[in-house]
Scaffold this motif. Structure first.
Motif, PDB file in Angstrom:
ATOM      1  N   LYS A   1       0.824  -1.205   0.000  1.00 55.63           N
ATOM      2  CA  LYS A   1       0.000   0.000   0.000  1.00 55.63           C
ATOM      3  C   LYS A   1       0.862   1.260   0.000  1.00 55.63           C
ATOM      4  O   LYS A   1       0.510   2.248  -0.637  1.00 55.63           O
TER       5      LYS A   1
ATOM      6  N   SER B   1       0.548  13.062   0.739  1.00 61.28           N
ATOM      7  CA  SER B   1      -0.616  13.809   0.238  1.00 61.28           C
ATOM      8  C   SER B   1      -1.005  14.959   1.142  1.00 61.28           C
ATOM      9  O   SER B   1      -1.931  15.700   0.828  1.00 61.28           O
TER      10      SER B   1
ATOM     11  N   ASN C   1     -10.788   6.129   1.410  1.00 59.93           N
ATOM     12  CA  ASN C   1      -9.437   5.949   0.880  1.00 59.93           C
ATOM     13  C   ASN C   1      -8.551   5.149   1.819  1.00 59.93           C
ATOM     14  O   ASN C   1      -8.928   4.866   2.953  1.00 59.93           O
TER      15      ASN C   1
ATOM     16  N   ALA D   1      -8.282   5.699   5.744  1.00 59.27           N
ATOM     17  CA  ALA D   1      -9.485   6.396   6.212  1.00 59.27           C
ATOM     18  C   ALA D   1      -9.930   5.828   7.567  1.00 59.27           C
ATOM     19  O   ALA D   1     -10.486   6.541   8.397  1.00 59.27           O
TER      20      ALA D   1
ATOM     21  N   TYR E   1     -10.285  -4.714  -2.015  1.00 58.83           N
ATOM     22  CA  TYR E   1      -9.164  -3.919  -2.545  1.00 58.83           C
ATOM     23  C   TYR E   1      -8.426  -4.638  -3.670  1.00 58.83           C
ATOM     24  O   TYR E   1      -8.055  -4.037  -4.663  1.00 58.83           O
TER      25      TYR E   1
ATOM     26  N   TRP F   1     -13.786  -1.357   0.903  1.00 56.87           N
ATOM     27  CA  TRP F   1     -13.656  -1.039  -0.523  1.00 56.87           C
ATOM     28  C   TRP F   1     -14.899  -1.503  -1.291  1.00 56.87           C
ATOM     29  O   TRP F   1     -14.819  -2.015  -2.404  1.00 56.87           O
TER      30      TRP F   1
ATOM     31  N   GLU G   1     -19.539   5.984   4.334  1.00 57.21           N
ATOM     32  CA  GLU G   1     -18.384   6.571   3.664  1.00 57.21           C
ATOM     33  C   GLU G   1     -17.572   7.311   4.707  1.00 57.21           C
ATOM     34  O   GLU G   1     -18.099   8.117   5.466  1.00 57.21           O
TER      35      GLU G   1
END
Lengths: 349, 163
Positions: free
Chosen positions: A177, A232, B37, B40, B83, B110, B126
């Motif tokens: 990842k 990011s 994401n 998250a 994923y 995901w 979400e």
């Protein structure tokens, strides 16, 4: 056709279909690997940008017979030369495991030889025993891969007690990842290692979760998220991060790798102390990481511990590590032909 | 039938509070789609829910590579991760259909990658990172069971929820 000599050691065929790889190997009773064939799906992985192609059992069904044929051919043996068939039945995906088990059962029924059901994780540790070419038990065992970051107290060749695991991401998953975050190619392990080679591993101080805690557990999710924020920017932050350059990417990769390695090495050290073991076995795909191997060697030297890391060819999934089957056969632990897979989806305490 | 609420968690303690409330609100057979994401906090939320259903939280980890975990909680929990999946057929080949119509709760990370394989009756969560540990949860219910769950969730949480 070649004449079989009576003092040739017996041979077994091992099959491995627990996850992405379809693999077969011929191993003799002296643990010499006569052949090892892996139908690597690597090219496909890469083509699909890091997302696994057809993890489904279909791919195993298509590959299993050619892979067995190839393994026999490379070992220069025929089916009738086999004394047993071993297959990984646990843990893994149910559909994938079943392909290997069905093939193994069929061969056993036809050839009238015993079936040996092996544990994929124990086989990863047994790869160290095979490479050492001598007894290495008892020991502490670390299996680090995409799906596992497990510590074991290995009391004997096939008696492993789980003493620690990841509470979130596996180490290999973190490598993959983070590689994705850094826009490095799949698979993440090798590309992080390559990118890190030119970087400064002290450039960023990423978190080392539980490093100093007296617990044998791993957590790599916070490390992954810290890298994400470095790349990011932190959500809601006023300033955006500096633009990505090759230099910066190398520094982040090296600092990430160092943080992950720090924790893996520290937990091995803790486990060795807690269980008072003098031998450390390390297997699984992440065990191929050069920095991890280097740091483990340093630690082993300091601690005067016998370190046995699986050779590179036996780190990622393969069937040759199934030499553990000989240990099971020696103690009569064969499996009935109606045995089932144990996918191990249920994670009971 | 669709309704939506928003829950803001300033830190992980609040995320765990949401996890506990969700655990009390879900019912056997419910499918929960988790979207967000990398980093998250999808796995983190699942751990909160699982812990409140008497699963040892240390056994809850990311199923990214192994694709599915099952936890033996007060209600069986099936923890999926899409994923690595390339297409929806692979999701179904995992036995997702069977598990989604079973008597456990399915938590799918995901889930947007397998959106059309999810049942119409589904709770969608979400997760948006809005600070180092601050997270915003947008919770949508479509279908009767999911709406029932959402109502129980709102009653449970009260404070901190914007309808």
């Amino acid at each position: 056709m070649h004449p079989s000599c009576s003092d040739d050691p017996p041979l077994l065929l091992a099959l491995e279909t627990s996850c992405d790889e379809t693999a077969a190997a011929v191993i003799d009773r002296n643990l010499a690997i006569r052949s090892s064939v892996i139908a690597s799906q690597f090219e496909l992985h890469e083509r699909f940008g890091g997302v696994v192609p057809e993890i489904a059992s279909r791919a195993h069904v298509r590959r299993i017979i050619p892979v067995i044929d190839q393994a026999l051919k490379q070992a220069d043996v025929e089916l009738k030369d086999l004394s047993a068939v071993a297959v990984a039945t646990h843990p893994g995906l149910v559909g994938s495991l079943l392909v290997g088990l069905t093939a193994a059962k069929t061969l056993c029924a036809v050839l009238d030889v015993p079936l040996v059901a092996i544990n994929h994780i124990e086989a990863h540790l047994y790869a160290c025993r095979m490479a050492a070419a001598r007894d290495v038990f008892p020991a502490i065992g670390l299996v680090v891969s995409g799906g596992h970051s497990n510590l074991y107290d290995c009391r004997a060749a096939s008696e492993h007690v789980l003493i620690g695991a990841t509470i979130d991401d596996a180490a290999g998953e973190a490598f993959d990842k983070v590689a994705k975050i850094l826009e490095l190619p799949y698979p993440g392990g090798p590309s992080i290692q390559t990118a890190a080679a030119g970087g400064n591993r002290n450039a960023f101080r990423f978190p080392r979760t539980f490093l100093k805690d007296d617990r044998l557990e791993f957590s790599f999710s916070g490390l992954k998220t810290a890298v994400l924020y470095e790349v990011s920017g932190q959500p809601g932050a006023r300033h955006s991060p500096p633009p990505m350059t090759d230099r910066r990417r190398a520094d982040i990769a090296a600092s990430f790798q160092e943080a992950a390695v720090d924790v893996l090495v520290a937990k091995c050290r803790q486990a060795l102390h807690r269980y008072n073991r003098r031998t450390l076995l390390v297997g699984g795909g992440v065990a191929a990481n050069a920095r991890l191997r280097e740091r483990l060697s340093e630690m082993a030297e300091q601690e005067r511990v016998d370190l046995q890391i699986a050779p590179l060819s036996l780190c990622t999934d393969n069937a040759a590590m199934a030499g553990i089957a000989w240990e099971l056969l020696a103690t009569g632990r064969t499996a009935p032909l109606d045995c089932d897979v144990r996918p191990g989806l249920i994670r009971r305490k | 039938m669709t309704s939506e609420v928003r829950f803001v968690a300033d830190d992980e303690t609040e995320t765990d509070r949401l996890g506990r409330a969700l655990a009390a609100a879900v019912e056997p057979g419910l499918v929960v789609a988790l979207v967000g994401n990398l980093g998250a906090g999808k796995t983190r939320l699942v751990r909160g829910i699982a812990a409140a259903l008497d699963v040892d939280p240390r056994t809850v980890s990311s199923p990214t590579f192994v694709l599915i975990h099952e936890y033996d909680g007060r209600i069986p929990l099936y923890h999926f991760d899409a994923y690595r999946l390339r297409n929806e057929a692979e999701f179904l080949e995992l036995g997702a259909d069977e598990l989604m119509s079973g008597d456990g709760v399915c938590l799918i990370e995901w889930a947007d990658r397998v959106a059309s394989s999810l049942p119409a009756d589904c709770l969608r969560i979400e997760i948006v990172a809005c600070g180092e540990t601050a997270r915003e949860f947008h919770i949508t219910a479509s279908g009767i069971a999911a709406s029932r769950c959402l109502e129980r969730l709102i009653a449970k949480l009260g404070r901190g929820m914007d309808e």
